[in-house]
Design a protein around this motif. Structure first.
Motif, PDB file in Angstrom:
ATOM      1  N   ALA A  20      12.480  54.081   7.647  1.00 23.05           N
ATOM      2  CA  ALA A  20      11.241  54.704   7.603  1.00 23.05           C
ATOM      3  C   ALA A  20      10.997  56.185   6.817  1.00 23.05           C
ATOM      4  N   ILE A  21      11.583  56.245   6.037  1.00 21.95           N
ATOM      5  CA  ILE A  21      11.406  57.290   4.570  1.00 21.95           C
ATOM      6  C   ILE A  21      10.116  56.607   3.684  1.00 21.95           C
ATOM      7  N   ASP A  22       9.429  57.493   3.948  1.00 23.98           N
ATOM      8  CA  ASP A  22       7.844  57.480   3.364  1.00 23.98           C
ATOM      9  C   ASP A  22       8.212  58.208   1.732  1.00 23.98           C
ATOM     10  N   HIS A  23       8.993  57.202   1.066  1.00 15.79           N
ATOM     11  CA  HIS A  23       9.344  57.373  -1.010  1.00 15.79           C
ATOM     12  C   HIS A  23      10.236  56.478  -1.676  1.00 15.79           C
ATOM     13  N   PRO A  24       9.351  56.184  -3.178  1.00 15.08           N
ATOM     14  CA  PRO A  24       9.259  55.522  -3.609  1.00 15.08           C
ATOM     15  C   PRO A  24      11.156  55.170  -3.578  1.00 15.08           C
ATOM     16  N   LEU A  25      12.045  56.157  -3.997  1.00 15.85           N
ATOM     17  CA  LEU A  25      12.987  56.439  -4.320  1.00 15.85           C
ATOM     18  C   LEU A  25      13.869  55.504  -2.757  1.00 15.85           C
ATOM     19  N   ALA A  26      13.800  55.695  -1.124  1.00 18.87           N
ATOM     20  CA  ALA A  26      13.825  54.408  -0.509  1.00 18.87           C
ATOM     21  C   ALA A  26      13.510  53.340  -0.491  1.00 18.87           C
ATOM     22  N   ALA A  27      12.596  53.374  -1.013  1.00 19.63           N
ATOM     23  CA  ALA A  27      12.310  51.903  -1.363  1.00 19.63           C
ATOM     24  C   ALA A  27      13.318  51.147  -1.836  1.00 19.63           C
ATOM     25  N   ALA A 153       6.731  41.844  15.447  1.00 18.83           N
ATOM     26  CA  ALA A 153       7.365  42.620  15.702  1.00 18.83           C
ATOM     27  C   ALA A 153       7.578  43.175  17.514  1.00 18.83           C
ATOM     28  N   ILE A 154       6.133  43.125  17.907  1.00 24.13           N
ATOM     29  CA  ILE A 154       6.459  43.514  19.127  1.00 24.13           C
ATOM     30  C   ILE A 154       7.171  42.377  20.435  1.00 24.13           C
ATOM     31  N   ASN A 155       6.688  41.134  20.214  1.00 30.15           N
ATOM     32  CA  ASN A 155       7.745  40.107  20.781  1.00 30.15           C
ATOM     33  C   ASN A 155       8.611  40.634  20.516  1.00 30.15           C
ATOM     34  N   PHE A 156       9.407  40.140  19.444  1.00 31.24           N
ATOM     35  CA  PHE A 156      10.816  39.955  19.249  1.00 31.24           C
ATOM     36  C   PHE A 156      11.674  41.178  19.034  1.00 31.24           C
ATOM     37  N   GLY A 157      10.495  42.376  18.416  1.00 29.79           N
ATOM     38  CA  GLY A 157      11.512  43.505  19.432  1.00 29.79           C
ATOM     39  C   GLY A 157      11.743  44.351  20.091  1.00 29.79           C
ATOM     40  N   THR A 166      13.637  53.121  18.840  1.00 26.08           N
ATOM     41  CA  THR A 166      14.054  51.699  18.324  1.00 26.08           C
ATOM     42  C   THR A 166      12.950  51.142  17.504  1.00 26.08           C
ATOM     43  N   PHE A 167      12.633  51.058  18.113  1.00 26.28           N
ATOM     44  CA  PHE A 167      11.433  49.610  18.022  1.00 26.28           C
ATOM     45  C   PHE A 167      10.317  49.818  17.072  1.00 26.28           C
ATOM     46  N   ALA A 168       9.980  51.261  16.579  1.00 26.41           N
ATOM     47  CA  ALA A 168       9.485  51.622  15.164  1.00 26.41           C
ATOM     48  C   ALA A 168      10.604  51.297  13.905  1.00 26.41           C
ATOM     49  N   GLN A 169      12.011  51.483  14.507  1.00 27.26           N
ATOM     50  CA  GLN A 169      12.704  51.178  12.768  1.00 27.26           C
ATOM     51  C   GLN A 169      12.786  49.755  12.396  1.00 27.26           C
ATOM     52  N   TYR A 170      13.033  49.023  13.974  1.00 29.71           N
ATOM     53  CA  TYR A 170      12.177  47.840  13.813  1.00 29.71           C
ATOM     54  C   TYR A 170      11.852  46.895  13.552  1.00 29.71           C
ATOM     55  N   ALA A 171      10.739  47.842  13.717  1.00 28.62           N
ATOM     56  CA  ALA A 171       9.333  47.125  12.974  1.00 28.62           C
ATOM     57  C   ALA A 171       9.033  47.197  11.705  1.00 28.62           C
ATOM     58  N   LEU A 173      11.970  47.868   9.117  1.00 29.16           N
ATOM     59  CA  LEU A 173      12.613  46.842   8.522  1.00 29.16           C
ATOM     60  C   LEU A 173      12.893  45.858   8.942  1.00 29.16           C
ATOM     61  N   ASN A 174      12.226  44.725   9.669  1.00 29.39           N
ATOM     62  CA  ASN A 174      11.844  43.736   9.850  1.00 29.39           C
ATOM     63  C   ASN A 174      10.899  42.543   8.961  1.00 29.39           C
ATOM     64  N   TYR A 175       9.927  43.877   9.986  1.00 25.54           N
ATOM     65  CA  TYR A 175       8.445  43.425   9.278  1.00 25.54           C
ATOM     66  C   TYR A 175       7.853  43.903   8.756  1.00 25.54           C
ATOM     67  N   GLY A 176       8.414  45.107   8.080  1.00 22.11           N
ATOM     68  CA  GLY A 176       7.126  45.860   7.189  1.00 22.11           C
ATOM     69  C   GLY A 176       6.410  46.071   7.966  1.00 22.11           C
TER      70      GLY A 176
END
Length: 318
Positions: A20-27, A153-157, A166-171, A173-176
């Protein structure tokens, strides 16, 4: 400490937090951790499981609460879907591997269990459910690849009761797919507006005993006692029914082995079966495998169609 020095405040460094962090180091850190885990799990240490060029995992039919089979030494069910890994698994000389998957089996089973008429109708018409969901959520007749990815992401999440945070994190984490909490909340609301049968099913499972443990049942009637977590009240009947159908299929493959005696089942991964067969028997074996998979799962799914997609290749990765 490194993030703090960069002016980024974190509560922790778990993967869902970093996603959920928009920073290059996180990626970069997420990529490094993923590669390090794969190098440790599937690197040279993995070779200790190889005997004379073959791998013989240990299988347990009844070791999970849902009824799914489990596998260890090594765990072939968690091998990455990345073709670079699966292409390492090669058929015996003169043979091919036939890989067959149940298409969107958990969504299909959930539609049957919940009595979600719109999903059932879409499957009966042969429509792509991810596209249909994207159209309903976004209010557009034509959707592109990125919008279909959002719909996946919506269907499976949201199928198993995630909250919007949690859904925002899941989307991500799993689907970019990057979503604000406001967007995640909006999409969640529109999802249940589009599929009211799922909403009613969620409410039944949550409110049947006012949050107390319940007994869940698969479509074949197999029970799981004392289920407390809301998400498990939803996913246990679905994943358990899928497990029942897969095991029925394996039984049919054994009972009908005389129809294709040269074929050997080599792998079962929840909604996927892989068999090895001499190259000259490949087409006949593919028909045999698909027919058994359809016959094993169709009685559970009816009236939702059962769709099996199969490919013939020299390796598991194609």
């Amino acid at each position: 400490q490194a993030f703090s020095e960069l002016g980024v405040s974190l509560d922790g460094t778990a993967d869902e937090v970093l996603a959920a962090i928009d920073h290059p180091l996180a990626a970069m850190l997420r990529e490094y951790r993923g590669l390090a885990k794969r190098a440790g799990t599937y690197g040279t240490e993995w070779l200790r499981y190889v005997e004379n060029g073959r791998v013989y995992p240990q299988w347990r039919q009844c070791s999970t609460a849902t009824g799914r089979m489990s596998c260890s030494h090594p765990n072939m069910q968690q091998l990455p879907r990345d073709a670079r890994y699966r292409q390492c698994f090669v058929a015996f000389p003169g043979h091919v591997l036939i890989k067959a998957d149940y298409s969107q089996i958990e969504l299909r089973l959930a539609a049957k269990i919940a009595g979600e008429e719109r999903m059932i109708a879409a499957y009966r018409k042969g429509e792509d459910l991810h596209t249909k969901t994207a159209q309903a959520i976004l209010g557009k007749a034509e959707v592109g690849r990125s919008e279909r990815q959002l719909a996946k992401a919506i269907n499976f999440g949201l199928l198993y009761g995630m909250g919007y945070k949690t859904f925002a994190q899941y989307a991500k984490l799993n689907y970019g797919v990057s979503l604000s909490e406001a967007e995640a909340k909006q999409y969640r609301e529109k999802f249940f507006q589009a599929y009211p049968g799922l909403k009613r099913w969620h409410r039944r499972q949550a409110g049947a005993t006012n949050g107390r443990p319940i007994t869940t049942r698969t479509l074949l009637g197999r029970q799981r006692l004392e289920v407390s977590k809301f998400t498990e009240k939803l996913n246990t009947p679905v994943q358990g029914s899928g497990a029942d159908g897969l095991k029925t299929t394996l039984a049919l493959l054994w009972e009908r082995r005389a129809e294709c005696p040269s074929a050997r089942v080599v792998l079962a991964v929840h909604d996927e079966l892989v068999i090895e067969v001499p190259r000259d028997d490949a087409e006949r074996a593919q028909e045999w495998l698909v027919r058994c998979m359809e016959d094993g799962m169709r009685p559970l799914l009816d009236p939702v169609p059962c769709v099996v997609e199969a490919t013939i290749a020299p390796t598991w990765g194609g």
